[in-house]
Design a protein around this motif. Sequence first.
Motif, PDB file in Angstrom:
ATOM      1  N   PRO A  52      28.975 122.647-115.694  1.00  0.00           N
ATOM      2  CA  PRO A  52      29.865 123.819-115.712  1.00  0.00           C
ATOM      3  C   PRO A  52      30.077 124.457-114.347  1.00  0.00           C
ATOM      4  CG  PRO A  52      28.342 123.908-117.562  1.00  0.00           C
ATOM      5  CD  PRO A  52      27.882 122.767-116.690  1.00  0.00           C
ATOM      6  N   ASP A  53      29.074 124.376-113.477  1.00  0.00           N
ATOM      7  CA  ASP A  53      29.203 125.001-112.153  1.00  0.00           C
ATOM      8  C   ASP A  53      29.901 124.105-111.138  1.00  0.00           C
ATOM      9  OD1 ASP A  53      27.279 123.083-111.652  1.00  0.00           O
ATOM     10  OD2 ASP A  53      25.641 124.502-111.373  1.00  0.00           O
ATOM     11  N   GLY A  54      30.280 122.890-111.551  1.00  0.00           N
ATOM     12  CA  GLY A  54      30.998 121.995-110.657  1.00  0.00           C
ATOM     13  C   GLY A  54      30.165 121.368-109.562  1.00  0.00           C
ATOM     14  N   ARG A  55      28.824 121.396-109.693  1.00  0.00           N
ATOM     15  CA  ARG A  55      27.990 120.793-108.649  1.00  0.00           C
ATOM     16  C   ARG A  55      28.035 119.268-108.671  1.00  0.00           C
ATOM     17  NH1 ARG A  55      22.607 124.541-108.880  1.00  0.00           N
ATOM     18  NH2 ARG A  55      22.365 123.404-110.842  1.00  0.00           N
ATOM     19  N   HIS A  56      28.503 118.702-109.800  1.00  0.00           N
ATOM     20  CA  HIS A  56      28.621 117.257-109.920  1.00  0.00           C
ATOM     21  C   HIS A  56      30.028 116.934-110.410  1.00  0.00           C
ATOM     22  CE1 HIS A  56      24.266 116.613-109.400  1.00  0.00           C
ATOM     23  NE2 HIS A  56      24.159 117.753-110.055  1.00  0.00           N
TER      24      HIS A  56
ATOM     25  N   ALA B 217      17.768 117.006-111.039  1.00  0.00           N
ATOM     26  CA  ALA B 217      17.653 118.457-111.177  1.00  0.00           C
ATOM     27  C   ALA B 217      18.599 119.001-112.244  1.00  0.00           C
ATOM     28  CB  ALA B 217      17.927 119.139-109.838  1.00  0.00           C
ATOM     29  N   ASP B 218      19.703 118.296-112.487  1.00  0.00           N
ATOM     30  CA  ASP B 218      20.728 118.823-113.397  1.00  0.00           C
ATOM     31  C   ASP B 218      20.944 117.987-114.650  1.00  0.00           C
ATOM     32  OD1 ASP B 218      21.291 121.075-111.935  1.00  0.00           O
ATOM     33  OD2 ASP B 218      22.883 120.147-110.761  1.00  0.00           O
ATOM     34  N   PHE B 219      20.321 116.800-114.734  1.00  0.00           N
ATOM     35  CA  PHE B 219      20.507 115.930-115.901  1.00  0.00           C
ATOM     36  C   PHE B 219      19.177 115.362-116.356  1.00  0.00           C
ATOM     37  CE2 PHE B 219      24.530 115.760-113.599  1.00  0.00           C
ATOM     38  CZ  PHE B 219      25.459 115.951-114.611  1.00  0.00           C
TER      39      PHE B 219
ATOM     40  N   CYS C 149      37.213 105.300-120.751  1.00  0.00           N
ATOM     41  CA  CYS C 149      35.968 105.613-120.052  1.00  0.00           C
ATOM     42  C   CYS C 149      35.234 106.705-120.828  1.00  0.00           C
ATOM     43  CB  CYS C 149      36.249 106.109-118.639  1.00  0.00           C
ATOM     44  SG  CYS C 149      37.237 105.002-117.622  1.00  0.00           S
ATOM     45  N   PHE C 150      33.911 106.582-120.877  1.00  0.00           N
ATOM     46  CA  PHE C 150      33.111 107.533-121.634  1.00  0.00           C
ATOM     47  C   PHE C 150      31.898 107.970-120.817  1.00  0.00           C
ATOM     48  CE2 PHE C 150      35.072 104.677-124.782  1.00  0.00           C
ATOM     49  CZ  PHE C 150      35.808 105.589-125.517  1.00  0.00           C
ATOM     50  N   TYR C 151      31.675 109.268-120.760  1.00  0.00           N
ATOM     51  CA  TYR C 151      30.450 109.860-120.213  1.00  0.00           C
ATOM     52  C   TYR C 151      29.762 110.606-121.340  1.00  0.00           C
ATOM     53  CZ  TYR C 151      29.693 109.782-115.106  1.00  0.00           C
ATOM     54  OH  TYR C 151      29.348 109.443-113.828  1.00  0.00           O
ATOM     55  N   ASP C 152      28.511 110.281-121.595  1.00  0.00           N
ATOM     56  CA  ASP C 152      27.705 111.006-122.581  1.00  0.00           C
ATOM     57  C   ASP C 152      26.408 111.398-121.881  1.00  0.00           C
ATOM     58  OD1 ASP C 152      26.525 112.098-124.777  1.00  0.00           O
ATOM     59  OD2 ASP C 152      26.664 110.327-126.046  1.00  0.00           O
ATOM     60  N   ALA C 153      26.276 112.673-121.521  1.00  0.00           N
ATOM     61  CA  ALA C 153      25.155 113.119-120.704  1.00  0.00           C
ATOM     62  C   ALA C 153      24.429 114.279-121.368  1.00  0.00           C
ATOM     63  CB  ALA C 153      25.632 113.542-119.324  1.00  0.00           C
ATOM     64  N   ILE C 154      23.113 114.297-121.192  1.00  0.00           N
ATOM     65  CA  ILE C 154      22.293 115.453-121.561  1.00  0.00           C
ATOM     66  C   ILE C 154      21.883 116.142-120.268  1.00  0.00           C
ATOM     67  CG2 ILE C 154      20.260 116.293-122.765  1.00  0.00           C
ATOM     68  CD1 ILE C 154      22.309 114.969-124.577  1.00  0.00           C
ATOM     69  N   ARG C 155      22.337 117.384-120.130  1.00  0.00           N
ATOM     70  CA  ARG C 155      22.023 118.128-118.911  1.00  0.00           C
ATOM     71  C   ARG C 155      20.596 118.673-118.970  1.00  0.00           C
ATOM     72  NH1 ARG C 155      27.222 120.456-120.460  1.00  0.00           N
ATOM     73  NH2 ARG C 155      28.925 119.475-119.269  1.00  0.00           N
ATOM     74  N   ALA C 156      20.119 119.170-117.839  1.00  0.00           N
ATOM     75  CA  ALA C 156      18.745 119.658-117.747  1.00  0.00           C
ATOM     76  C   ALA C 156      18.485 120.819-118.690  1.00  0.00           C
ATOM     77  CB  ALA C 156      18.430 120.056-116.310  1.00  0.00           C
ATOM     78  N   ASP C 157      19.515 121.634-118.982  1.00  0.00           N
ATOM     79  CA  ASP C 157      19.337 122.774-119.876  1.00  0.00           C
ATOM     80  C   ASP C 157      19.487 122.401-121.351  1.00  0.00           C
ATOM     81  OD1 ASP C 157      22.050 122.344-120.162  1.00  0.00           O
ATOM     82  OD2 ASP C 157      22.673 124.268-119.322  1.00  0.00           O
TER      83      ASP C 157
END
Length: 281
Positions: A104-108, A146-148, A164-172
């Motif tokens: 959400p913060d656009g760091r990645h 740090a973020d995932f 294309c598919f991205y399925d990610a679990i973030r650190a939070d």
Amino acid sequence: MGFIGSVFSPWYRWSGRRDPANHCCINVATYGPGGRFTMTDRGRAALRQTPDTLTVGPSRMHWTGRQLVIEIDEVGALPMVTPVRGRIVLTPSGVTDVEVALTPDGRHIWRPFAPTGRIEVDLTQGHRWQGHGYFDANFGTKALEADFRSWTWGRYPLRDGAACFYDAIRADGSRLALGLHVTPEGVAREITPPAPARMARTLWGIRRDTPADPGFQPRQVMAMLEAPFYSRSLVETRLGGEVTTGVHEALDLRRFRSPLLMPMLAVRVPRRAGWQFADAV
């Protein structure tokens, strides 16, 4: 792959990740008989950049305005320490204007430049072929771990482009579930990914899944790269009734956090800080 701030380099991690330009590399991975892996971590003196060219030591990537031309002059990592040289030419069928924030913060940021294209490969060890190609990039201002916690990614060619598919679990604990369809001309639209279907774990026990039509069981067609925290493979799935085979990645960043992994990675990612161009003063 070209890296400025080599995210999987133990040397970059041990340095505190304070100077990305001092840890750059061109990563090459080939598979099958004669397969090689190169990921030499080079220092700041080995990096040169212009708006259309990335040069890292003796290798470079150059955008001509129509094609991405990659000239390789590397040395394979242990246990196959031999030259890896040659040329790769990627010709996109279309270039997108898509930029996706993975947090959400656009760091990645993920930038799928050209999910469809043609590629010509002419490398040593007999890797000479033409086929379907792909071109994307990731940008970040913080360490991935740090973020995932983990992610899977897949890119599957279709009759009318690519998915294309991205399925990610973030650190939070929040989840990114992204689907993108791109036409051969580079026109992109967001799509709702089918529910992920569980696949067999890797040899290192990494959990994997990928989107698939209900009732279809995805399967690994070929293992490409196996590590304790990372897997790359060819996977067959079915999307909208179309059976397709594409590249799939699974990344476990909880494992990557372990300091025990770093000495293992150092064997495969040698450091050559003192490389300089012949015309350097």
